[in-house]
Design a protein around this motif. Structure first.
Motif: not given
Ligand SMILES: [K+]
Ligand SMILES: [K+]
Lengths: 495, 495
Positions: B135-136, B143-144, B237-241
Motif C-alpha cells: 500500500q506504500d 502499475i508496472w 496493491t495491498h499486502d492482504n490481496s
C-alpha cells in the motif's frame, strides 16, 4: 505357484480361490507354533494366544479346503488370479493379527486396529510399528512380527515371479518367464526355480543371523533381525532399531543383507547356474550406481555440517540411505534430525524402491529405467520429428504396452499418494507426517518423517482410522496397485 | 505470430531470433512510458527510473533490430523457434526488471535479485512478491507490476496458440489449428484471430476494471486488479490481496474475472462467430465441474468447522479455490490458517491448472483428461487382454504421440518439482515451504503455503539463491518445461 491362463474370462468361480486361500491359512497356522514355542520356552503365558490362534486358523483353513476341493489342472482364469492375490494377502493378514489381539501384551490386545496394523505392516514387509518399548515385548510377539515379514518377503517374490507378469500389470509383463508364460507348461522347471529361490532365501537368512550373532547380538536378536533384513522389512526388537548397536559391524552386515534382499532373486539362481552375464543386469547396476552417488553426497554433507567424522558419516549415510531405498526401514540413528535437506532427500528416496522380483517395495528401479527410455526417445523426437527412435531395454525391444503399463503405474502411484496424503491431513496431521506416511506405506518402507512417525517415533499415536487407511495403503503398494484397484471397477464384477 | 516450419533443421541462424527479440524490447520500452506517466502525475520522482529504463530498452531493441534486419518469409526453423521462446521471455524479463532496480523504492532498488524476481513473477503471471507494505509502494511500481502481468498473459496466449502446438511439446500438438499448422499458409486468418483475441482481452479487462470500480475500489486499484485478474496473475496493491476489500461483490467479480481468464480464448472467438457447440468444450466443462465439487466440499468444511456462515463460506471457498486452480493467486483471506486438511487440498489444487490457450498456468485440465483416457483404456485392456480400445478426445481419435507427450510432460513436471523442492530444502527451508514454493512457481500460482510464503506472507525473506531458483522455475513452468529443458540437451546445439 499357480499357473495363470489369460485366455478365458469365465464367470466367478470362487472354488479354486477358496482352496488356495485355505491352503495358505493352514501354512499360517503351522507358522504360529513357532512363536508359541518361543513363549513356552520363555515361560510366557502368551503361548496360549498363539496356540489358540493356530487352532482357529487351522480350522478355517481346513474348512475352506474341504468345501472347495477341486483340481487346478486348468490353471486360473485371469479374473480368478486378480481376485486371488489381494484376497489371499488380506485373509492371511487378518488371521495373522489374531495372536497379537489375543496376546497378553497390553499394546496390542486392547485394539484390533493395532493388532491388524502390526500384522499388515509385517506381512507386507513395511515395518511401521504401533509399539513403544519393543525391548519389553514378549519374545513370541517379537518373533511373530519378524516371521510375518520373512514370510511376506518370500510371498512377494513368488507373487512377482508367478502372478504379476501374467496379469500384465505395471510393466511386469517385461518379466514374463517360463514360469509365468501362458504358452508353455514347464511345471517341473517352475518347481525347480521355486525350490532354488526358497533355499537361497533360507541360506541368506541363516548367514545373516550368524553374522549378526558374531558381531555381538544375542542369538534371539540376531535371528529376529536376520528375518527382517533379507526380507527388506525392517521390524526391530528395539525402539531405536539398529541404533541400539553401536558396533559398526552390525550396520555393515545390515547394509549387505538389505542389498542382498533388494536384488532380483532369479539372478542368484542364474548366477549359481553359471550365467555370469547376470552380473551386468541393468536394474542392479542402476540401483548400485544410484546408491553410490547418494551415499557419497550424503556422507559429504554429514562431514561438512560437522555431524560425523568421515568413517561414521559413510556408515550412517550408507546404512540409512540403503535402508530407505531398499524399503527396509531400519535406522542406525535418527536421520530425521539431520536437517531440512536430509529430510528432503530421504523423502525423495522413499519414491525409489528396489529391484523387481526382490523383497523390496516401492516404484522400483526398472520403472524409472523405462521412463528414462521414454523421455530420451521423446526429446530426440522433438528435435527430429521425422526420425524413428526405437526403445530397448536389456538388449531387447521395449514394447509400447510395457511403456504404457509403467506410465499408468506411475500415475496411479501419484494419485494414491496424493489422495492418502489429503485423507491423512483431514485427520489434522501435518503435511510432512501425512505425505511421508502415505509414501512410506505405499512403498512399504516403514518409518515416515516428522515429529510423530519419524525414524525415532512410532505410529501408535495416530488415530485409528488413519491406521486402517495406512494398512490399506501397504497392501495396495505391496500388490503393485493394479491388482487391488481393478477390483473396484464395476465392470470387473459384471459378466 | 511467427509461423514455424518443422521441416528444416538448419544450423543456428540467430538473425531472425535477434530481430524478433529486438521488436519485443521496443514494445516493452513503449510500455514503460505508462508507469512513467503515472509517477509523473503523482509527482513521484520514480518517473525518471521508468524513462531511463525505457530509453535503455529502446536503444537495445533498436540495436538488435538494426543489426539483424531480415525477412521472415520462410518462417522459423524448429530450432529457431525453440531458442526464440525462452530467449524472448528471459530478455524481456531482464529489461522489465530495470525500472524496478533503478527506482527509488527501497524494497527493490537495493537488490537486482529482488527486482528480477518481481519482474519474472510479473511477466510469467505468477504473482509471488518480495514486497512487504504494497500500500506504500509508488504508483508507477504498482502499475508496472500489473502491466507486466497483463502483457505476460496475452504473451502466453500467443505462445500457446502460435508456437507450442507447432513444436509438438506436452501434447500441445492436439491444438494445432490453421494458425499453427505447418501445411497451411492462412496468414490473414491468423491476423484475424489474433486481433479478435487481443480485442477480447482488452474488453474483458475494461469490463473487469469498471466492475471493480463500481464495487467500491478506487479507479487505480480497480485498474491494477483488472489487469492482474484477466491475466490470472494475482499481483495486488495491498499486502492482504483482495482480503483488503470486505464487499462480497469485489470477490465475486474476481471469481468471474479469473474464470474468464482461465478459459481458452479461441473459444470466445468461436462463440462470437456463432459456433454454439463451443459451450460443450470438454476442458471447460471438466474445469467447471471440478471447481463446483471442490468449492462445495470446501464450503461444507468451512461451515462444519464453524469458521464461516454458509454465505461467507461459499464466497471464501469459491474465491480462493478458483484463485489457486486458475493459478491466479489472489486471496480473500489467509486460507493457510484453515487447518491441515485445507492446506492439503490447496497444495493439491496447485497441481491442477486452468485450460490450455488461456492465461492460466499449471499442468492444465486437458492433460488430466488425456491421462484419464489412458488409464481407462489401460484398465479395460487388463480385463480384456485381446480387446482393442481406441482412445478419443473431443470427438476425435487421440493420437499415441499426444498421449506420449502428455505423459512425458507429467514426468518432467514431477522431476522438476522434486528437484526444486530438494534444492530449496538445501537452503534449510522447511518441507511445506519448499514443496509449495516449488509447485507454486512451476504452476505460476503465486503464493505458497506455510509460515513464510503463505497467502499472508511474502517471498522477501527467502535467501537470494532461492529467489533465482524460483524465478527459473516460473519461466520453466510458464514455457511448458520442454521449450526450456531442450536447450540443455548437448545434441540440440550440435549439427
Ligand atoms: K520395510
Ligand atoms: K498467478
Amino acid at each position: 505357484m499357480a499357473r495363470v491362463s489369460i485366455d478365458t474370462w469365465a464367470p466367478p468361480a470362487f472354488r479354486p480361490i477358496m482352496m488356495l486361500v485355505g491352503g495358505m491359512l493352514l501354512a499360517l497356522s503351522a507358522a504360529m507354533l513357532i512363536p508359541a514355542a518361543f513363549d513356552l520356552f520363555a515361560r510366557n503365558e502368551d503361548w496360549r494366544a498363539f496356540a489358540l490362534s493356530s487352532a482357529v486358523t487351522a480350522a478355517f483353513g481346513a474348512g475352506l479346503v474341504s468345501i472347495s476341493r477341486t483340481k487346478l489342472a486348468g490353471g486360473l482364469t485371469l479374473r480368478q488370479a486378480f481376485v486371488l492375490t489381494p484376497l489371499t494377502w488380506l485373509t492371511v493378514a487378518l488371521f495373522a493379527a489374531l495372536p497379537l489381539y489375543f496376546s497378553d501384551y497390553a499394546q496390542l490386545r486392547d485394539s484390533f486396529t493395532n493388532a491388524f496394523f502390526e500384522a499388515v505392516s509385517g506381512l507386507t514387509t513395511t515395518g511401521a510399528t504401533v509399539i513403544v518399548g519393543l525391548q519389553d515385548a514378549p519374545p513370541g510377539v517379537l518373533i511373530w512380527r519378524a516371521l510375518l515379514q520373512w514370510m511376506g518377503g518370500i510371498g512377494i517374490i513368488a507373487t512377482a515371479i508367478a502372478i504379476l507378469p501374467a496379469l500384465g500389470v505395471g510393466g511386469m509383463q517385461l518379466f514374463r518367464t517360463e514360469s509365468s508364460d501362458r504358452s508353455e507348461k514347464v511345471l517341473p522347471r517352475v518347481r525347480e526355480i521355486a525350490t532354488a529361490i526358497v533355499s537361497l532365501y533360507l541360506g541368506f537368512t541363516a548367514l545373516c543371523a550368524v553374522a549378526y550373532w558374531l558381531a555381538g547380538m544375542t542369538p534371539f536378536d540376531a535371528l529376529a533381525h536376520a528375518l527382517t533384513t533379507i526380507s527388506t522389512a525392517g521390524f526391530s526388537t528395539h525402539d531405536n532399531s539398529l541404533g541400539n548397536w553401536t558396533t559398526p559391524a552390525v550396520h555393515w552386515i545390515a547394509i549387505v543383507g538389505m542389498l542382498a534382499g533388494a536384488v532380483p532373486f532369479v539372478l542368484y539362481v542364474r548366477l549359481f547356474q553359471g550365467q555370469l552375464d547376470t552380473l551386468r543386469n541393468s536394474q542392479v547396476r542402476v540401483l548400485f550406481g544410484f546408491l553410490a552417488v547418494v551415499i557419497a553426497l550424503m556422507s559429504l554433507w554429514l562431514v561438512s555440517s560437522e555431524r560425523y567424522e568421515l568413517g561414521d558419516a559413510i556408515r550412517h549415510a550408507a546404512m540409512n540411505v540403503v535402508s530407505v531405498v531398499t524399503t527396509t526401514g531400519f535406522a542406525s540413528t535418527d536421520y530425521g534430525a539431520w536437517g531440512n535437506v536430509a529430510v528432503g532427500v530421504f523423502f525423495g528416496l522413499m519414491f525409489v524402491g528396489g529391484c523387481t522380483g526382490s523383497t523390496a517395495g516401492g516404484v522400483k528401479i526398472f520403472r524409472y529405467e523405462v521412463m528414462a527410455r521414454l523421455l530420451h526417445s521423446h526429446f530426440l523426437h522433438l528435435l527430429y520429428p521425422r526420425g524413428v527412435f526405437p526403445r530397448s531395454y536389456a538388449g531387447r525391444a521395449l514394447p509400447d504396452d510395457v511403456v504404457a503399463s509403467v506410465v499408468v503405474f506411475f500415475s496411479l502411484f501419484f494419485v494414491c499418494y496424493s489422495v492418502i496424503t489429503i485423507v491423512l491431513m483431514a485427520f489434522d496431521l501435518d503435511f510432512l507426517t501425512s505425505a511421508s506416511a502415505a509414501v512410506s506405506a505405499l512403498s512399504n518402507v516403514g518409518p515416515g518423517l516428522g515429529p510423530i512417525i519419524g525414524p525415532a517415533g512410532t505410529f501408535g499415536p495416530l488415530p485409528d482410522p488413519v491406521k486402517w487407511v495406512l494398512a490399506f495403503a501397504m497392501l495396495l503398494g505391496r500388490l503393485e496397485l493394479f491388482t487391488v484397484l481393478i477390483l473396484f471397477m464395476p465392470r470387473f464384477w459384471r459378466g
